[in-house]
Design an enzyme around this catalytic site. Structure first.
Site, PDB file in Angstrom:
ATOM      1  N   CYS A   1      -5.223  13.053  13.280  1.00 57.50           N
ATOM      2  CA  CYS A   1      -5.299  11.613  12.991  1.00 57.50           C
ATOM      3  C   CYS A   1      -5.302  10.870  14.314  1.00 57.50           C
ATOM      4  O   CYS A   1      -4.764  11.364  15.314  1.00 57.50           O
ATOM      5  CB  CYS A   1      -4.083  11.215  12.162  1.00 57.50           C
ATOM      6  SG  CYS A   1      -3.893   9.448  11.956  1.00 57.50           S
TER       7      CYS A   1
ATOM      8  N   LYS B   1       0.838  -1.215   0.000  1.00 57.20           N
ATOM      9  CA  LYS B   1       0.000   0.000   0.000  1.00 57.20           C
ATOM     10  C   LYS B   1       0.863   1.250   0.000  1.00 57.20           C
ATOM     11  O   LYS B   1       0.649   2.181  -0.787  1.00 57.20           O
ATOM     12  CB  LYS B   1      -0.918   0.025   1.216  1.00 57.20           C
ATOM     13  CG  LYS B   1      -1.596   1.382   1.452  1.00 57.20           C
ATOM     14  CD  LYS B   1      -2.489   1.373   2.655  1.00 57.20           C
ATOM     15  CE  LYS B   1      -1.802   1.568   3.960  1.00 57.20           C
ATOM     16  NZ  LYS B   1      -1.434   2.940   4.286  1.00 57.20           N
ATOM     17  N   ASN B   2       1.866   1.283   0.875  1.00 55.51           N
ATOM     18  CA  ASN B   2       2.646   2.510   1.052  1.00 55.51           C
ATOM     19  C   ASN B   2       3.689   2.740  -0.035  1.00 55.51           C
ATOM     20  O   ASN B   2       4.366   3.755  -0.023  1.00 55.51           O
ATOM     21  CB  ASN B   2       3.265   2.525   2.449  1.00 55.51           C
ATOM     22  CG  ASN B   2       2.187   2.707   3.508  1.00 55.51           C
ATOM     23  OD1 ASN B   2       1.058   3.070   3.191  1.00 55.51           O
ATOM     24  ND2 ASN B   2       2.526   2.435   4.743  1.00 55.51           N
TER      25      ASN B   2
ATOM     26  N   VAL C   1       7.857   7.006  17.046  1.00 55.80           N
ATOM     27  CA  VAL C   1       7.524   7.680  15.789  1.00 55.80           C
ATOM     28  C   VAL C   1       6.251   8.523  15.919  1.00 55.80           C
ATOM     29  O   VAL C   1       6.220   9.669  15.489  1.00 55.80           O
ATOM     30  CB  VAL C   1       7.400   6.670  14.631  1.00 55.80           C
ATOM     31  CG1 VAL C   1       7.007   7.360  13.328  1.00 55.80           C
ATOM     32  CG2 VAL C   1       8.711   5.895  14.455  1.00 55.80           C
TER      33      VAL C   1
ATOM     34  N   ARG D   1       0.383  14.578  13.410  1.00 48.00           N
ATOM     35  CA  ARG D   1       0.876  14.363  12.031  1.00 48.00           C
ATOM     36  C   ARG D   1       0.844  15.623  11.178  1.00 48.00           C
ATOM     37  O   ARG D   1       0.192  15.662  10.130  1.00 48.00           O
ATOM     38  CB  ARG D   1       0.116  13.231  11.362  1.00 48.00           C
ATOM     39  CG  ARG D   1       0.241  11.920  12.125  1.00 48.00           C
ATOM     40  CD  ARG D   1      -0.442  10.776  11.431  1.00 48.00           C
ATOM     41  NE  ARG D   1       0.318  10.285  10.286  1.00 48.00           N
ATOM     42  CZ  ARG D   1      -0.113   9.272   9.514  1.00 48.00           C
ATOM     43  NH1 ARG D   1      -1.283   8.710   9.756  1.00 48.00           N
ATOM     44  NH2 ARG D   1       0.608   8.855   8.501  1.00 48.00           N
TER      45      ARG D   1
ATOM     46  N   ASP E   1       4.410   0.514  12.215  1.00 46.87           N
ATOM     47  CA  ASP E   1       3.193  -0.104  11.674  1.00 46.87           C
ATOM     48  C   ASP E   1       3.041  -1.562  12.101  1.00 46.87           C
ATOM     49  O   ASP E   1       2.040  -2.200  11.758  1.00 46.87           O
ATOM     50  CB  ASP E   1       3.190   0.005  10.145  1.00 46.87           C
ATOM     51  CG  ASP E   1       3.053   1.450   9.678  1.00 46.87           C
ATOM     52  OD1 ASP E   1       3.303   1.714   8.493  1.00 46.87           O
ATOM     53  OD2 ASP E   1       2.707   2.313  10.513  1.00 46.87           O
TER      54      ASP E   1
ATOM     55  N   ARG F   1      -4.948  10.848   4.431  1.00 46.11           N
ATOM     56  CA  ARG F   1      -3.979  11.937   4.521  1.00 46.11           C
ATOM     57  C   ARG F   1      -2.844  11.789   3.520  1.00 46.11           C
ATOM     58  O   ARG F   1      -2.189  12.762   3.154  1.00 46.11           O
ATOM     59  CB  ARG F   1      -3.425  12.051   5.929  1.00 46.11           C
ATOM     60  CG  ARG F   1      -3.009  10.781   6.572  1.00 46.11           C
ATOM     61  CD  ARG F   1      -2.512  10.945   7.980  1.00 46.11           C
ATOM     62  NE  ARG F   1      -1.737  12.144   8.159  1.00 46.11           N
ATOM     63  CZ  ARG F   1      -2.188  13.236   8.789  1.00 46.11           C
ATOM     64  NH1 ARG F   1      -3.393  13.251   9.281  1.00 46.11           N
ATOM     65  NH2 ARG F   1      -1.447  14.293   8.924  1.00 46.11           N
TER      66      ARG F   1
ATOM     67  N   ARG G   1      -8.708  -0.683   4.539  1.00 50.65           N
ATOM     68  CA  ARG G   1      -7.865   0.354   3.942  1.00 50.65           C
ATOM     69  C   ARG G   1      -6.490  -0.185   3.581  1.00 50.65           C
ATOM     70  O   ARG G   1      -5.853   0.289   2.663  1.00 50.65           O
ATOM     71  CB  ARG G   1      -7.694   1.519   4.918  1.00 50.65           C
ATOM     72  CG  ARG G   1      -8.976   2.270   5.212  1.00 50.65           C
ATOM     73  CD  ARG G   1      -8.662   3.537   5.945  1.00 50.65           C
ATOM     74  NE  ARG G   1      -7.668   4.318   5.216  1.00 50.65           N
ATOM     75  CZ  ARG G   1      -7.197   5.484   5.663  1.00 50.65           C
ATOM     76  NH1 ARG G   1      -7.623   5.955   6.829  1.00 50.65           N
ATOM     77  NH2 ARG G   1      -6.288   6.155   4.985  1.00 50.65           N
TER      78      ARG G   1
HETATM   79  C1  EPZ Z   1       4.168   6.944   6.505  1.00 47.59           C
HETATM   80  O1  EPZ Z   1       3.372   8.002   7.045  1.00 47.59           O
HETATM   81  C2  EPZ Z   1       3.215   5.744   6.338  1.00 47.59           C
HETATM   82  N1  EPZ Z   1       2.137   6.111   5.446  1.00 47.59           N
HETATM   83  C3  EPZ Z   1       2.656   5.359   7.712  1.00 47.59           C
HETATM   84  O2  EPZ Z   1       1.861   4.181   7.545  1.00 47.59           O
HETATM   85  C4  EPZ Z   1       3.802   5.031   8.633  1.00 47.59           C
HETATM   86  O3  EPZ Z   1       3.304   4.786   9.918  1.00 47.59           O
HETATM   87  C5  EPZ Z   1       4.792   6.217   8.705  1.00 47.59           C
HETATM   88  O4  EPZ Z   1       5.232   6.582   7.384  1.00 47.59           O
HETATM   89  C6  EPZ Z   1       6.025   5.904   9.526  1.00 47.59           C
HETATM   90  O5  EPZ Z   1       6.663   4.772   9.054  1.00 47.59           O
HETATM   91  C7  EPZ Z   1       2.373   6.086   4.098  1.00 47.59           C
HETATM   92  O6  EPZ Z   1       3.449   5.786   3.611  1.00 47.59           O
HETATM   93  C8  EPZ Z   1       1.227   6.445   3.220  1.00 47.59           C
HETATM   94  P1  EPZ Z   1       6.152  10.315   8.626  1.00 47.59           P
HETATM   95  P2  EPZ Z   1       3.928   9.510   7.085  1.00 47.59           P
HETATM   96  O7  EPZ Z   1       6.031  11.605   7.908  1.00 47.59           O
HETATM   97  O8  EPZ Z   1       4.806   9.748   5.913  1.00 47.59           O
HETATM   98  C9  EPZ Z   1       6.339  13.724  11.985  1.00 47.59           C
HETATM   99  C10 EPZ Z   1       0.003   2.757   7.784  1.00 47.59           C
HETATM  100  O9  EPZ Z   1      -0.452   2.202   8.792  1.00 47.59           O
HETATM  101  N2  EPZ Z   1       6.199  14.713  10.894  1.00 47.59           N
HETATM  102  O10 EPZ Z   1       7.323   9.460   8.326  1.00 47.59           O
HETATM  103  O11 EPZ Z   1       2.761  10.386   7.284  1.00 47.59           O
HETATM  104  C11 EPZ Z   1       5.080  12.859  12.146  1.00 47.59           C
HETATM  105  O12 EPZ Z   1       4.097  13.507  12.889  1.00 47.59           O
HETATM  106  C12 EPZ Z   1       0.470   4.217   7.880  1.00 47.59           C
HETATM  107  O13 EPZ Z   1       0.117   2.217   6.681  1.00 47.59           O
HETATM  108  C13 EPZ Z   1       6.208  16.064  11.200  1.00 47.59           C
HETATM  109  O14 EPZ Z   1       6.313  16.452  12.366  1.00 47.59           O
HETATM  110  O15 EPZ Z   1       4.807   9.471   8.407  1.00 47.59           O
HETATM  111  C14 EPZ Z   1       5.643  11.617  12.813  1.00 47.59           C
HETATM  112  O16 EPZ Z   1       5.726  11.812  14.182  1.00 47.59           O
HETATM  113  C15 EPZ Z   1       0.143   4.844   9.195  1.00 47.59           C
HETATM  114  N3  EPZ Z   1       6.077  16.960  10.181  1.00 47.59           N
HETATM  115  C16 EPZ Z   1       7.034  11.496  12.183  1.00 47.59           C
HETATM  116  O17 EPZ Z   1       7.346  12.776  11.635  1.00 47.59           O
HETATM  117  C17 EPZ Z   1       5.952  16.571   8.869  1.00 47.59           C
HETATM  118  O18 EPZ Z   1       5.828  17.428   7.972  1.00 47.59           O
HETATM  119  C18 EPZ Z   1       7.142  10.457  11.069  1.00 47.59           C
HETATM  120  O19 EPZ Z   1       6.049  10.606  10.194  1.00 47.59           O
HETATM  121  C19 EPZ Z   1       5.960  15.190   8.580  1.00 47.59           C
HETATM  122  C20 EPZ Z   1       6.092  14.285   9.608  1.00 47.59           C
END
Ligand code: EPZ
Length: 413
Positions: free
Chosen positions: A112, A19-20, A322, A117, A300, A88, A392
């Protein structure tokens, strides 16, 4: 879903495409005209949502054979709140739209279940590439005649942030260097796809990615990697139920952290080309888990591993680094008799002899997977509601578990 626990899982399960990886890769079709072709695309609600968004932006989509997308007819550059609030990851259209058309209007994703996030790092990096960005009425409005390559430092390693900016930088003028970039296999799969389209990306998979901008890209054909989180979910389920399962069509090299933790807890894992064989006795040894960006233990799989350790011998400490609010499943597992104590971003799990079936509610995608796993070993019947979360990210999960001998069925809500 109704799950009656107690069955040992055995047999083979085939893993679907990731998916990702699918979400950013399908979005990358926005970067070029012509027909792009995608293989191993999973059949999931989130994939339908991203196809719907691309359709609204003007893309032509064919999915009678391998999925094909053509954005030559793109005539809009807005992703509305109604769409973005359902998923998102829609934020991923921001970079490609600005790079291809010079403008984008994308709704801010909002809150979320697993954390605030924010997308501030996506916006900052786009501004570093020279875009003018305004936040207005809950929307990100971005403009740029042509983006300019530069050095970008991500304060936090962000998966979709890296993907968004890597796509935008492909059509920027000059070279970009993404520092503290995410190293996830899905980022690598996207970079491979973009390079097939004529991009010049180097270093994907490391925390420093170089992108030499080009004038234009061309359509390409690509295959998605298998879903390591789906594979991990079935590996944990096999371990938890004392099962004997072959997980086929996955890439074991994407699962090192999980394999290491399962082995530490007493599960026998044999790796072979294209899969893993998981065998385990009944009671697992408790282990400590700390989630981290890849190649660390994936957040995840945190909930699923917690479900597994609720029946382990001794104490396990699970630390979530995370996301700040990813223990929503704890309350539901405790309804099933689990002994869990949350302190800050750690959960102390004291293994119990056996869980008991109960009515439980899914709060997010991975939490719902953990409740299915708990139901597989619980005494009696578990009724899981809000299963729309699971659809999803998992393709026909109850059918795959039934084929392994689980007593699980979907019933109308
Ligand atoms: C990706 O989300 C995945 N989603 C998530 O999978 C996964 O949990 C996550 O990466 C971490 O591995 C997809 O790929 C579609 P991040 P993403 O930006 O990119 C903070 C699932 O279950 N952050 O790496 O949204 C954030 O809040 C989903 O399949 C900021 O502060 O995650 C978090 O604490 C859930 N500002 C950390 O960074 C930003 O602009 C990592 O989030 C961006 C992120």
């Amino acid at each position: 879903m109704i799950i009656t626990g107690g069955e040992r899982l055995s047999g083979d399960v085939h893993i679907s495409g990731a998916k990702n990886a699918a979400l950013p890769i399908l979005v990358s079709s926005l970067l070029t005209e012509g027909w792009n072709t995608y293989h191993n695309v999973p059949d999931l609600v989130d994939i339908k949502t991203i196809k719907n968004l691309l359709g609204i932006l003007g893309a032509d989509i064919k999915d009678d054979g391998p999925l094909q997308i053509n954005t030559s007819g793109m005539n809009r550059c807005e992703a509305s709140y109604d769409l973005v609030k359902t998923m998102r990851a829609s934020i991923l259209v921001l970079g490609p739209l600005v790079a291809r058309t010079g403008e984008a209007r994308v709704s801010l994703p909002g809150g979320c279940a697993i954390g605030a996030r924010p997308v501030n790092l996506h916006i900052k990096a786009l501004q570093d590439l020279g875009a003018e960005v305004d936040l207005k009425d809950g929307y990100i409005e971005a403009k740029a005649k042509r983006l300019k390559g530069t050095t970008i430092y991500f304060d936090i390693s962000t998966v979709t942030g890296t993907e968004n900016i890597m796509m935008a930088a492909c059509l920027a003028q000059g070279m970009s260097c993404l520092k503290n970039a995410a190293r996830e296999p899905e980022v690598v799969n996207l970079a491979e796809t973009l390079n097939h389209m004529g991009a010049r990306i180097f270093g994907a998979g490391s925390d420093e990615i170089i992108v030499e901008g080009v004038e234009r890209l061309h359509p390409a054909e690509t295959t998605l990697i298998p879903d390591r989180i789906e594979a991990g979910t079935f590996m944990i389920a096999a371990g938890l139920t004392g099962g004997d399962v072959r997980i086929l069509g996955c890439d074991p090299s994407h699962l090192d952290a999980l394999i290491s933790k399962l082995r530490d807890s007493g599960v026998e894992i044999t790796v072979f080309d294209g899969g893993v064989h998981v065998r385990s006795g009944r009671t697992l040894t408790s282990v400590d888990i700390k989630t981290l960006p890849y190649p660390g233990f994936p957040t995840d799989l945190q909930a699923q591993m917690m479900a597994c350790l609720t029946c382990g011998s001794g104490l396990s400490v699970i630390t979530e680094t995370v996301f700040e609010n990813r223990f929503m499943h704890v309350g539901e597992l405790m309804r099933m008799g689990a002994d869990i104590h949350v302190q800050g971003n750690s959960a102390i799990v004291k293994g119990v002899k056996r869980l008991r079936g109960a009515q439980v509610m899914a709060t997010d995608l991975r939490a719902s997977a953990s409740l299915i796993l708990a139901g597989l070993v619980a005494e009696g019947r578990t009724e899981l509601s809000r299963v729309y979360h699971i659809d999803r990210g998992y393709q026909e999960i109850e059918k795959k578990f039934s084929a392994l001998g689980a007593d699980i069925r979907r019933v109308p809500a």
